[in-house]
Design an enzyme around this catalytic site. Sequence first.
Site, short mmCIF file in Angstrom:
data_model
loop_
_atom_site.label_atom_id
_atom_site.label_comp_id
_atom_site.label_asym_id
_atom_site.label_seq_id
_atom_site.Cartn_x
_atom_site.Cartn_y
_atom_site.Cartn_z
CG ASP A 14 -12.92 -22.81 -36.12
OD1 ASP A 14 -13.76 -22.02 -36.58
OD2 ASP A 14 -12.77 -23.04 -34.91
NE ARG A 94 -4.79 -30.99 -30.02
CZ ARG A 94 -5.84 -31.15 -30.82
NH1 ARG A 94 -5.68 -31.49 -32.07
NH2 ARG A 94 -7.05 -31.00 -30.36
CG ASP A 123 -5.69 -28.41 -28.25
OD1 ASP A 123 -5.01 -29.18 -27.53
OD2 ASP A 123 -6.91 -28.50 -28.38
CB SER A 174 -15.99 -26.95 -28.75
OG SER A 174 -14.68 -27.34 -29.03
N1 ARG Z 1 -9.04 -28.84 -22.12
C1 ARG Z 1 -8.53 -29.99 -22.76
C2 ARG Z 1 -7.06 -29.83 -23.03
O1 ARG Z 1 -6.55 -28.77 -23.00
C3 ARG Z 1 -9.32 -30.38 -23.97
C4 ARG Z 1 -9.08 -29.58 -25.19
C5 ARG Z 1 -9.98 -30.00 -26.28
N2 ARG Z 1 -9.60 -29.39 -27.49
C6 ARG Z 1 -10.46 -28.85 -28.34
N3 ARG Z 1 -9.95 -28.33 -29.41
N4 ARG Z 1 -11.76 -28.83 -28.12
O2 ARG Z 1 -6.39 -30.79 -23.27
#
Ligand code: ARG
Length: 400
Positions: A14, A94, A123, A174
């Site tokens: 991406d 993040r 995110d 992912s």
């Molecule tokens: N669901 C989790 C969170 O919101 C994991 C997110 C993982 N991020 C990703 N870009 N695959 O913290």
Amino acid sequence: MSERTILAYSGGLDTSVAVKWIKDKYDLDIIAVSIDIGNVANLEAIRKKALDIGAIKSIVIDAKDTFIKSFIYPSLQADALYQGKYPLHTPLGRPLIAQLLVDVARKEGVNIISHGCTGKGNDQVRLDVSIAALAPDFTIVAPAREWNMTREETIDYARQHNIPIPVTVNSPYSIDENLWGRAIECGALEDPWKEPPRDAFTWTREIDDTPNQAIYIDIGFDKGIPISLNNEILSGISLIQRINSLAGDHGIGRIDHIEDRLVGIKSRELYEAPAAVVLLNAHKALEEMVLTKDQLSFKAKVADEYANLVYNALWFTGFKQDLDAYIQSTQRYVTGTIKVRLHKGNLQIVGRKSPYSLYNYSLATYDKGDKFDQTASTGFIHIWGLPVKTQSQAQSLFNN
Ligand code: ARG
């Protein structure tokens, strides 16, 4: 000369597509910034790749120490687990990424930040809100929220524009990983009735592949910070990596739950976080020994608030600073050693000691050396039970 943007660049599909897409649609020159907070295989290769795809500049930052010191450890001291289960490795990373992007942007004289987050996840909220807190004057470009491409279409786009496609594209999942944990989403996992396939896991062994022999590890804490493993003083990175590998070998640290995202979606989430699970349990066990009943019960409430605010993108807030002050105060005497037994996916706390322990043998023992005055209990019970007795008599609660 075009205007420039800072792009949070991971080297994945991406963000690689984003380099080209942002240039074409927004006519912005890209300064790629790749941040290592653990488990980045080859930072230099990522740096070069960004340039090959067309970034005008590519910067890599090793932020592992800061991640541990200012994000992982405060959250460990807080005992933070989202919904009682998730050690929060992604949401902790993040705000740090946002902070570093803003720092680079200021240095470069740029006020547009781009990232590859989709419009369905947490995110994007974490990055956007953190950037808004640190640089309210900045604009954010998030192409994956706009381009409306499926994964297949994104791959086609990459092929058409000669963007190298990472091998990880063949993985059905992912993945987001850093020192504190690994998140696995998508593919077969989207059916919550399906047992996760074995190939979803890479940090933790299947129970049938784990050693038959248990191992014991001693973790030393100083004011709530883990500082040693089996009496050897270690840096944060070595300590976390070693526990990740030891506990992962024993099948510890797998988490499978239905999580409530900030954007209102319930999602099936798998995590592997061996070190986080071991350290959170050990830290809590030590707190049980050095904090009073009142401190423990209030701290558990704070832990829940803290986990929610980390998850919900509120790192850069006054509320977080307030909770930090309380949590730091609670850690003054969280010093000591915890012995943990690791075996077949189970973690047991089997020993604890601390110079500040509130456990008092002569009060607790039923053996010789008992200093507890049992005769004093009669008067204590009389007064403790007084309101109970008074109410019972006045209101015939139990028909007496
Ligand atoms: N669901 C989790 C969170 O919101 C994991 C997110 C993982 N991020 C990703 N870009 N695959 O913290």
